[in-house]
Each structure stands twice: as C-alpha cells, then as structure tokens.
Enzyme design. Sequence first.
Site, mmCIF file in Angstrom:
data_model
loop_
_atom_site.group_PDB
_atom_site.id
_atom_site.type_symbol
_atom_site.label_atom_id
_atom_site.label_comp_id
_atom_site.label_asym_id
_atom_site.label_seq_id
_atom_site.Cartn_x
_atom_site.Cartn_y
_atom_site.Cartn_z
ATOM 1 N N LYS A 132 0.844 -1.199 0.000
ATOM 2 C CA LYS A 132 0.000 0.000 0.000
ATOM 3 C C LYS A 132 0.884 1.257 0.000
ATOM 4 O O LYS A 132 2.096 1.170 0.296
ATOM 5 C CB LYS A 132 -0.897 -0.008 1.246
ATOM 6 C CG LYS A 132 -0.128 0.024 2.563
ATOM 7 C CD LYS A 132 -1.047 -0.255 3.754
ATOM 8 C CE LYS A 132 -0.254 -0.215 5.055
ATOM 9 N NZ LYS A 132 -1.074 -0.658 6.206
ATOM 10 N N TYR B 232 14.905 30.138 9.434
ATOM 11 C CA TYR B 232 13.625 30.788 9.769
ATOM 12 C C TYR B 232 13.453 30.914 11.271
ATOM 13 O O TYR B 232 13.738 29.984 12.023
ATOM 14 C CB TYR B 232 12.450 29.968 9.229
ATOM 15 C CG TYR B 232 12.154 30.171 7.764
ATOM 16 C CD1 TYR B 232 11.788 31.422 7.271
ATOM 17 C CD2 TYR B 232 12.201 29.096 6.884
ATOM 18 C CE1 TYR B 232 11.492 31.599 5.925
ATOM 19 C CE2 TYR B 232 11.899 29.257 5.541
ATOM 20 C CZ TYR B 232 11.543 30.520 5.063
ATOM 21 O OH TYR B 232 11.241 30.678 3.735
HETATM 22 C C1 LIG Z 1 -0.251 -1.629 6.930
HETATM 23 C C2 LIG Z 1 -0.856 -2.917 7.322
HETATM 24 C C3 LIG Z 1 -0.064 -4.078 7.428
HETATM 25 C C4 LIG Z 1 1.445 -4.054 7.359
HETATM 26 O O1 LIG Z 1 1.919 -3.697 8.629
HETATM 27 P P1 LIG Z 1 3.493 -3.599 8.937
HETATM 28 O O2 LIG Z 1 3.526 -3.189 10.350
HETATM 29 O O3 LIG Z 1 4.019 -2.568 8.017
HETATM 30 O O4 LIG Z 1 4.074 -4.930 8.686
HETATM 31 C C5 LIG Z 1 -0.703 -5.286 7.652
HETATM 32 N N1 LIG Z 1 -2.041 -5.341 7.800
HETATM 33 C C6 LIG Z 1 -2.837 -4.255 7.735
HETATM 34 C C7 LIG Z 1 -4.291 -4.398 7.918
HETATM 35 C C8 LIG Z 1 -2.266 -3.009 7.516
HETATM 36 O O5 LIG Z 1 -3.042 -1.921 7.485
#
Ligand SMILES: *Cc1c(COP(=O)(O)O)cnc(C)c1O
Length: 384
Positions: free
Chosen positions: A46, A267
């Site tokens: 993702k 800044y």
């Molecule tokens: C993002 C996500 C993962 C992956 O988690 P990690 O901690 O990056 O291994 C797995 N399952 C779900 C439902 C997620 O949203």
Amino acid sequence: MDMTISRQKASGGASGYLTIDLGALRDNYLKLRAMAPNAVTGAVVKANAYGLGAEVVAPVLYDAGCRHFFVAHIDEGIALRHRIRGDADIFVLNGLQPGNEASCAAMSLTPVINSLEQLAQWSAYAKTLGKTLRAALQIDTGMSRLGMAPSEIEALQTSPELLDGIRIVFVMSHLACADEPDHAANGSQLMVMREASLLFPDAPVCFANSGGIFLGADYHNAVMRPGIALYGGAPSSARPNPMKPVVRLDVAVVQTRTVPADTLVGYGGTLRTSTETRLATIAAGYADGLPRALSNRGAAYFNGVRLPIAGRVSMDSISIDISALPEGTLTHGSLVQIIGPDQSLEEIARDADTIAYEILTGLGQRYSRTYIQPEQAGATDRGE
Ligand SMILES: *Cc1c(COP(=O)(O)O)cnc(C)c1O
C-alpha cells in the site's frame, strides 16, 4: 550493510539521491518467509509500497514467490493489477467504497470486507453478476479501526444469507501493538481471533503484520502480511532490527559558509551560533519528507561524522553544522547521508518524533531514484 554504494559527490546534478536496494528487499521477504515455513507470506504494498515504488517493488516480490499482495485503496489495486501477473491475488485492505464494486470485480481485486454494509454491497453485486465473488473478512479483535465486531460476526451465523454469492478466502484481523512484544493486547487479540475464526472452520486465518511475525508461531497462521520489515524497518521496537536496510538517502550540498559567533540561522532565528561556525546548506527539506520536527535536533552524516541540523528545516533546504569536518571537506555538490549506514531509518524517525513508516511514505518525489536490481546487489559502486 549490503548496500555498497558510497556516494560522495552528486554527479547527476540532482539535489538528492534515493537508492533502493531490491536485493535487500527480496532477502527480507525470504527471511520472513523462512520464519514461518507453513504459512503463506504475502506483502503489503500500500501507499506505493511505503513510498518506494509499488510498480518496481511488487514484481521483485512476485519473482521471490509472493502471490498475495495487499493495498489500501482500490486505485492502488487497479494500478498494481496492470503490473503484476494474473495469478497474484490483490487484496484491498480498506474494502469497498460505495460505487467501486464493478471496478473491484473487473480487475479481480479481492476486497477485505470490514462491515456488514460492505458485505451487503458485495453480495448484492454478486447477485447482479450471477457470480460468486471472493472476499476476505476482517474481524475487529481489539483495535477498533477496521473490521466487524465479534457480534456482527455472530449475525452472520444466524443469517447466513448475508454471505450469498460470496466466497470467503480468509478471515483476517490486525494487531494494534505487534511491535511491542510484551504488550498484553497481543495475547488478547489472538484469543479473540481464535474464537471468531472457529465460526469459519473452512477459512484460513490471516493475522500477522511484520511485528506479528516476530511474536512467534502462534501468530503466524495461514497467511502473513508484512509491510515495514520488507522495506528494512524494524518489526519490533524492543529488539535490534534484524532486517536488511533497503533505503539509502544522500542529499547534495548547495552552498557552504562560515559565520561568526552570534549569527542567526534559518527561519525564526531559532539557532544563534555561540562560536564561529561552518555551515552547509543541503538541498532537501520538509517538502522532501524530512520533517520540520528535525529542526535543531536531527543530523546528516559524512564519513561517519555527525553534522547537526542547524536551525529550522525549510521547505527545500536545511542548514547543517559542518564545523566537525576539516575545512574544505564539503563543497558545492558534495553529498551528505541522511539515511544509510551511519543513520538508520529508525534513528532519523526517532529524531523527528515519528516512526519509520512515516519517514518512508513521506519521502518526496524530487529525489533521483536508483533501484539496485537483485542480481547486481552488492556488486555496484556508483561512488564519485
Ligand atoms: C499496513 C498494514 C499491514 C502491514 O503492517 P506492517 O507493520 O508494516 O508490517 C498489515 N495489515 C494491515 C491491515 C495493515 O493496514
């Protein structure tokens, strides 16, 4: 560290160089898979594979044997479907939004059904198609984010027609505290999951994210879904990081200067030099994913020497104090390391008061990106 690229100077004229080691990515996948030989190891890609480029990352994982890919949004799934062979399953973690049933089905994406509403939507669409559609069913075992409450799962038992037209490929849940091995929530979520999954005796269970894999065999189940560990992030906050680093970030020096004591830097003038100070301005800022929270806290590195961030992080640049280096070491176009052997993803995340996930997914689009292909891994030196 396997990544042997040592960059000292920006030769390509870019402001920053992001190097992504696909061999380390593959090795991380194989390592996780070897930890649970009886489970299927999927991959969470993702958010553009945590910012690293899903269109590049997913095929490497596919070649390593991965056939279960998880995205968050339908659009990510559609983009991935164009890049990956048809025998790979793509699961959409956020499930269905009203109106995207058709594209989900047409692109053979499997929604993770998170509510009775999404279930009704998918079942109704299956009816209009006169087909059976695949779905994963998510159960909320204690995170209160996505998934059906155990009571809703029971409703499915009393009203099995809610599942008309739907084939459950697995039941899943997500751990809220998997990166903290001693957290009591892990065990209690596991218990809730076990009980709920008894109601679906034929469906495999998908439970472990990266942290979950390291909680032990009880958590592995049939299908695992690691994300951050594939990309070199630490799966557990309590133990040394066993994963290979995948990302290296070097940023170019734009300008150097020497300022006297009592000079304001950046800044807001939040830093006033106490002695004569040599400064370098580097060509990345918060628009490139280096959070403003690093102001006066974080550092860059050169040949192992820590170069503290001086003053506030700007949108496109950061001043660093280079007084610790011999004069003339850094010049226009020199590269300093932001993520690499001298400073891990976790270290910069800690200095920015955040987590590796946020650093990775925030890395901007303005860096020159180099992918080290698996077969070349360890054999490339593009320094100088
Ligand atoms: C993002 C996500 C993962 C992956 O988690 P990690 O901690 O990056 O291994 C797995 N399952 C779900 C439902 C997620 O949203």
